[in-house]
Scaffold this motif. Structure first.
Motif, PDB file in Angstrom:
ATOM      1  N   ASP A 421      59.422  54.493  58.709  1.00 31.20           N
ATOM      2  CA  ASP A 421      58.905  53.676  57.844  1.00 31.20           C
ATOM      3  C   ASP A 421      59.714  52.432  57.590  1.00 31.20           C
ATOM      4  O   ASP A 421      59.532  51.351  57.322  1.00 31.20           O
ATOM      5  N   ASP A 422      61.190  52.761  57.622  1.00 36.67           N
ATOM      6  CA  ASP A 422      62.110  51.729  57.521  1.00 36.67           C
ATOM      7  C   ASP A 422      62.182  50.856  58.556  1.00 36.67           C
ATOM      8  O   ASP A 422      62.420  49.608  58.478  1.00 36.67           O
ATOM      9  N   ALA A 425      59.168  48.529  58.607  1.00 36.67           N
ATOM     10  CA  ALA A 425      59.399  47.356  57.141  1.00 36.67           C
ATOM     11  C   ALA A 425      60.560  46.366  57.958  1.00 36.67           C
ATOM     12  O   ALA A 425      60.089  45.268  57.626  1.00 36.67           O
ATOM     13  N   GLU A 428      58.707  44.239  60.478  1.00 41.17           N
ATOM     14  CA  GLU A 428      57.693  43.192  59.973  1.00 41.17           C
ATOM     15  C   GLU A 428      58.517  41.975  59.246  1.00 41.17           C
ATOM     16  O   GLU A 428      58.111  40.876  59.223  1.00 41.17           O
ATOM     17  N   LYS A 429      59.620  42.441  58.542  1.00 38.88           N
ATOM     18  CA  LYS A 429      60.283  41.488  57.658  1.00 38.88           C
ATOM     19  C   LYS A 429      60.945  40.275  58.624  1.00 38.88           C
ATOM     20  O   LYS A 429      60.837  39.271  58.293  1.00 38.88           O
TER      21      LYS A 429
END
Length: 445
Positions: A421-422, A425, A428-429
């Protein structure tokens, strides 16, 4: 996690199981008083300390109109057969098709049938529905009543199988029925009040030899008990006699999660439930009650050992999306892991096995979630010992922000893995492909 372990090295009977559990109860006298206030007609229950092979334990006595079951049938048989001496045991859980077979679980007695006329009257026999009505009228929690009726249904189904009759056609002698209902409800209520998270038992010693009945000489274990003990590990160590009664077998089948060696536990209480007969070995069921722990025989505390509950079920009529939704809900409810495996089920239908791992202390909640979110009608349960790697979550400060990683160690192995999940994220960022981001991060720390 509270673990109850039953040592059935001398078999199992209803009164011996209730006596062993009674010794674990914090207020045994109050419990006996509660049982006597249930409303069983003519029934009085008492407990006394007795010794077997120098060991002190508890014997639970059930009297109907002032007589224990074996006394009632002994007196009645003397009236019918004269004043001759005989040494017969009676089976309170066996059916009565006017060839009455009474199991006296207090003595690990033989299954024995008596052929009588109709002078006792139909009032002296009860069908399974009659027994259900007796249980429904008792002042017990609904869940205890349901469990007690389930135990009696197992006995009735076994008797029906043995005699080739429908369950509705099986009848039990009234005196033996009340004795059995007292034993069964006592065990169900004691387990309800003790609230063990897991119940395990040793393989069951059935005894050996043969028993006389109206149809001839039958082997031990008696047919009804043998039918109930299917898929339960059993053995005989040469002691002659019927050690495991149908009532005892049905209670074990209803409550025990697993059969095998004693699991690792710190027992703070040990109960001894004594039978009436004497054998070269102490005639008792032994109950250990305490907290599970990560100790094994001959080992010190082992941080790499753990206990886990595996719940599983089969489904045939759920879509992939519905199964995915169910797994998400199960994980959100505390499951350690959940997955679905495609299989071919009965009649060659495609289906899935849903497997859920959870901590034993939340297994009932997870079972409820499985029923809620799947179409299954039954959930299988298994408590497993497992070897594990110690796990730890650490956060690494990176040019792409803080990213968590799981570090696992043990058995000479060390593993490192970033939390997906990290990673997702951060990728994507920063507009990076996931694999490229991972390549820019340290391989370990």
């Amino acid at each position: 996690m509270k673990v109850l372990y039953l040592d059935c090295g001398m078999g199992a009977a209803g009164d011996m199981l209730s006596a062993a559990l009674l010794e674990l109860h914090p207020h045994p006298d109050a419990f006996i008083a509660e049982m006597n206030a249930l409303g069983l007609p003519g029934v009085h229950i008492s407990a006394e300390k007795v010794q077997k092979c120098g060991i002190t334990g508890t014997h639970v006595s059930v009297k109907i109109d002032g007589l224990e079951e074996h006394e009632y049938f002994h007196n009645r048989d003397r009236e019918h057969a004269g004043e001759h001496e005989h040494d017969r045991e009676h089976s309170h859980a066996h059916s009565c098709e006017h060839e009455h077979s009474h199991e006296h679980s207090h003595t690990h007695g033989h299954e024995h049938s008596h052929t009588h006329g109709h002078e006792h009257g139909e009032h002296s026999h009860r069908s399974l529905s009659d027994i259900y009505a007796v249980i429904d009228n008792l002042n017990l929690p609904e869940s205890v009543k349901a469990k007690a009726k389930g135990v009696y249904k197992v006995i009735a189904e076994a008797e029906g199988h043995v005699h080739g009759k429908a369950v509705s056609d099986i009848h039990f002698h009234e005196v033996g029925t009340l004795d059995a209902v007292a034993d069964i409800t006592a065990v169900c209520q004691l387990i309800y009040e003790l609230k063990p998270d897991s119940i395990a038992a040793s393989p069951v010693n059935t005894g050996c030899g043969s028993v006389k009945c109206a149809h001839g000489i039958l082997p031990v274990p008696a047919p009804a008990a043998a039918h109930i003990l299917r898929n339960i590990p059993i053995y005989s160590d040469g002691i002659r006699g019927e050690l495991c009664t149908p009532t005892g077998a049905a209670l074990l089948a209803a409550f025990v999660n697993e059969f095998g060696p004693m699991p690792a536990l710190k027992a703070d209480k040990i109960g001894y439930g004594m039978g009436m007969k004497d054998f070269p070995k102490a005639n008792c069921v032994r109950a250990f009650f305490g907290e599970s722990c990560s100790y094994a025989v001959g080992e010190a505390a082992n941080p790499y050992r753990d206990r886990i509950c595996e719940l599983s079920c089969n489904v045939e009529d759920m879509t992939g999306e519905e199964i995915g939704f169910a797994i998400e809900k199960l994980m959100a409810s505390g499951a350690v892991d959940a997955n679905a495996v495609p299989v071919t089920t009965k009649k060659s239908r495609p289906g899935f096995i849903i497997n859920v791992l959870c901590r034993p202390e939340i297994k009932e909640d997870l079972a409820g979630e499985i029923f809620k979110h799947t179409s299954t009608l039954g959930v299988r349960e298994k408590i497993c010992e497992r070897r594990i790697l110690k796990r730890e979550i650490k956060t690494l400060e990176t040019p792409y922000g803080p990213i968590r990683a799981k570090i696992s160690e043990g058995y000479g192995v060390r593993r490192f893995k970033y939390e997906y999940d990290d990673l997702a994220a951060a990728a994507e960022k920063h507009g990076l492909p996931l694999q490229e981001l991972k390549a820019k991060l340290p391989a370990s720390f």
